[in-house]
Design an enzyme around this catalytic site. Structure first.
Site, mmCIF file in Angstrom:
data_model
loop_
_atom_site.group_PDB
_atom_site.id
_atom_site.type_symbol
_atom_site.label_atom_id
_atom_site.label_comp_id
_atom_site.label_asym_id
_atom_site.label_seq_id
_atom_site.Cartn_x
_atom_site.Cartn_y
_atom_site.Cartn_z
ATOM 1 N N GLU B 69 47.066 64.206 31.703
ATOM 2 C CA GLU B 69 47.250 65.437 32.472
ATOM 3 C C GLU B 69 46.964 66.697 31.638
ATOM 4 O O GLU B 69 46.320 67.642 32.105
ATOM 5 C CB GLU B 69 48.703 65.450 32.976
ATOM 6 C CG GLU B 69 48.992 66.476 34.020
ATOM 7 C CD GLU B 69 50.343 66.222 34.691
ATOM 8 O OE1 GLU B 69 51.011 65.217 34.373
ATOM 9 O OE2 GLU B 69 50.713 67.055 35.524
ATOM 10 N N SER B 120 54.615 71.630 40.304
ATOM 11 C CA SER B 120 55.967 71.333 40.812
ATOM 12 C C SER B 120 56.989 71.679 39.746
ATOM 13 O O SER B 120 57.996 72.315 39.999
ATOM 14 C CB SER B 120 56.084 69.851 41.151
ATOM 15 O OG SER B 120 55.117 69.489 42.075
#
Lengths: 282, 282
Positions: B69, B120
């Site tokens: 990521e 998030s």
């Protein structure tokens, strides 16, 4: 706090607290008991010292002697630790939250330390000596946020005195607090207790994270957490102890004080009448 | 993004997004359109790359090629900035939130910089070179928290696509977020918009505060904010720009990128087939 000597008087200090929303009741009581006949001024600190000054004058004909919030906080901490050897403690076995235990900590050589005051909001100070400190950070996400969010989320109107201990403890790392709560199916499955717990854990972890960064920044390994948010709140204290220990790989120590929310008041008492307080703190 | 050359092919990159709660609809569409006849693998990153791996295999007979990521995020940022000179901007006149304006920023000498990815949750990286970075902090209070809390607080079930711009901007410093909300009289006076605004401001200020501390810690003066939380969210961007400028007394610069939430996807594309991406980034 027993056998305390201040200005050649020895006695016990008693601490009581009430929310400032009850101030008008306090003023009525003080009036009916003739408080103004005994004293002419009340020491005060924090925002309330300004907010309620007029009320004290009008209702009781008494002055508020106002002192700096951070000065009094630090004086109170140093005084109480010196006079009360059982004041400071830490959590032994901090990585095991369910079984971590309070243990006395020798805080006789305090400097330098980070002081994290968790009231309605949060202030973080780096303290290098009794008169040498700086405010290094702060956050508006504190005890007031917890109370406010809890009331909004759970529908309870007032959770003062609520039994925090019934909320469970977290097991897993949280990637996004409340992250599933825009999903209506999941929203239906959470209880009020879950929401209150999530709020407590979120606020606490955020404070822990900021405290850790400040400690790193200042290269200080002792972090003292005080403030009324921690009162009867062993969940938050244990979480903070866990977070400090875990994220610093054991190099940071979370410390707590038994009179967690009263140091501002104590510092006011010491500073009253501009008496020389050097003798009361090391 | 037009006229982009990747592996000797030149064309335009198009970006679309949908919430992962819609993944089953995406899979149905991909199946009906015969997506598996065209390609055998889809590049993916983040938690979803693991979560949806089985579904892609079962529904489409396609593999997910999974990439790290943070690696893909940084590669995507560096690539897009290099190929799209209008990518990076800041807010001129940041202290005046109502009148601050987007201006291009020359990011051709990027290192070192702090990269704050607000999805998030939030990750903060210190980036010293294309392959030299470290994750320095993070918080679970991010976009998911905003959505979740907003839905819980306002009673709306889904605010995707909601018109953030109608929420007002804050005027004063906040001592305690939601601090009055345990008071039932005050609770009755706030609107859903107030609560949504308070949530947005609280989450944003917390991110700004953590970013500032990390920047100080690392002695880095450029802070680049990316992530889908910032999409169509000029309030948060202007607040971040204001907070960085104000609290650092002008010494920290908040930077933003036009393709705020797509750098992970772009980084995946660059890394696909293990091609050497050194040529694509500086």
């Amino acid at each position: 706090m027993d056998d305390v000597e201040i200005r050649n008087r020895t006695g016990s200090l008693h601490f009581i607290r009430f929310p400032t929303s009850e101030m008008s009741n306090f003023l009525s009581l003080a009036k009916s008991k003739g408080m103004a006949d005994l004293v002419t001024a009340v020491c005060a600190t924090g925002g309330g010292a300004y907010k309620f000054e007029k009320d004290f004058m009008h209702e009781l004909n008494m002055k508020l002697a106002k002192f700096d919030e951070l000065d009094t906080l630090i004086k109170g901490v140093l005084f109480s630790e010196l006079r009360n050897t059982a004041e400071c403690y830490y959590f032994h076995n901090a990585r095991n939250i369910r079984h971590s235990e309070k243990k006395s900590y020798d805080f006789s050589k305090p400097y330098p330390f980070i002081l994290v005051n968790v009231g309605s909001g949060v202030s973080l100070l780096a303290v290098y000596g009794p008169n040498n400190y700086k405010r290094i950070s702060g956050t508006s996400l504190g005890g007031g946020t917890f109370l406010g969010l809890c009331c909004l989320l759970t529908g309870f109107k007032d959770i003062y005195g609520g039994d925090y201990a019934r909320f469970g403890l977290p097991g897993d790392l949280v990637a996004s607090s409340y992250g599933q709560m825009h999903n209506k199916d999941k929203q239906g499955k959470v209880s009020r207790e879950d929401l209150a717990n999530a709020t407590l854990v979120t606020i606490t972890n955020n404070i822990g994270s900021i405290a850790r960064m400040c400690a790193l920044n200042e290269k200080i390994d002792k972090v003292v957490f005080v403030g009324n948010f921690l009162r009867v709140n062993s969940i938050s204290m244990k979480l903070l102890a866990y977070a400090m220990d875990f994220w610093s790989e054991g190099s940071l120590k979370a410390l707590f004080l038994n009179h967690e929310g009263y140091f501002g008041a104590l510092g006011c008492l010491l500073q009253f009448n501009n008496s020389d307080i050097a003798e009361y703190i090391r």
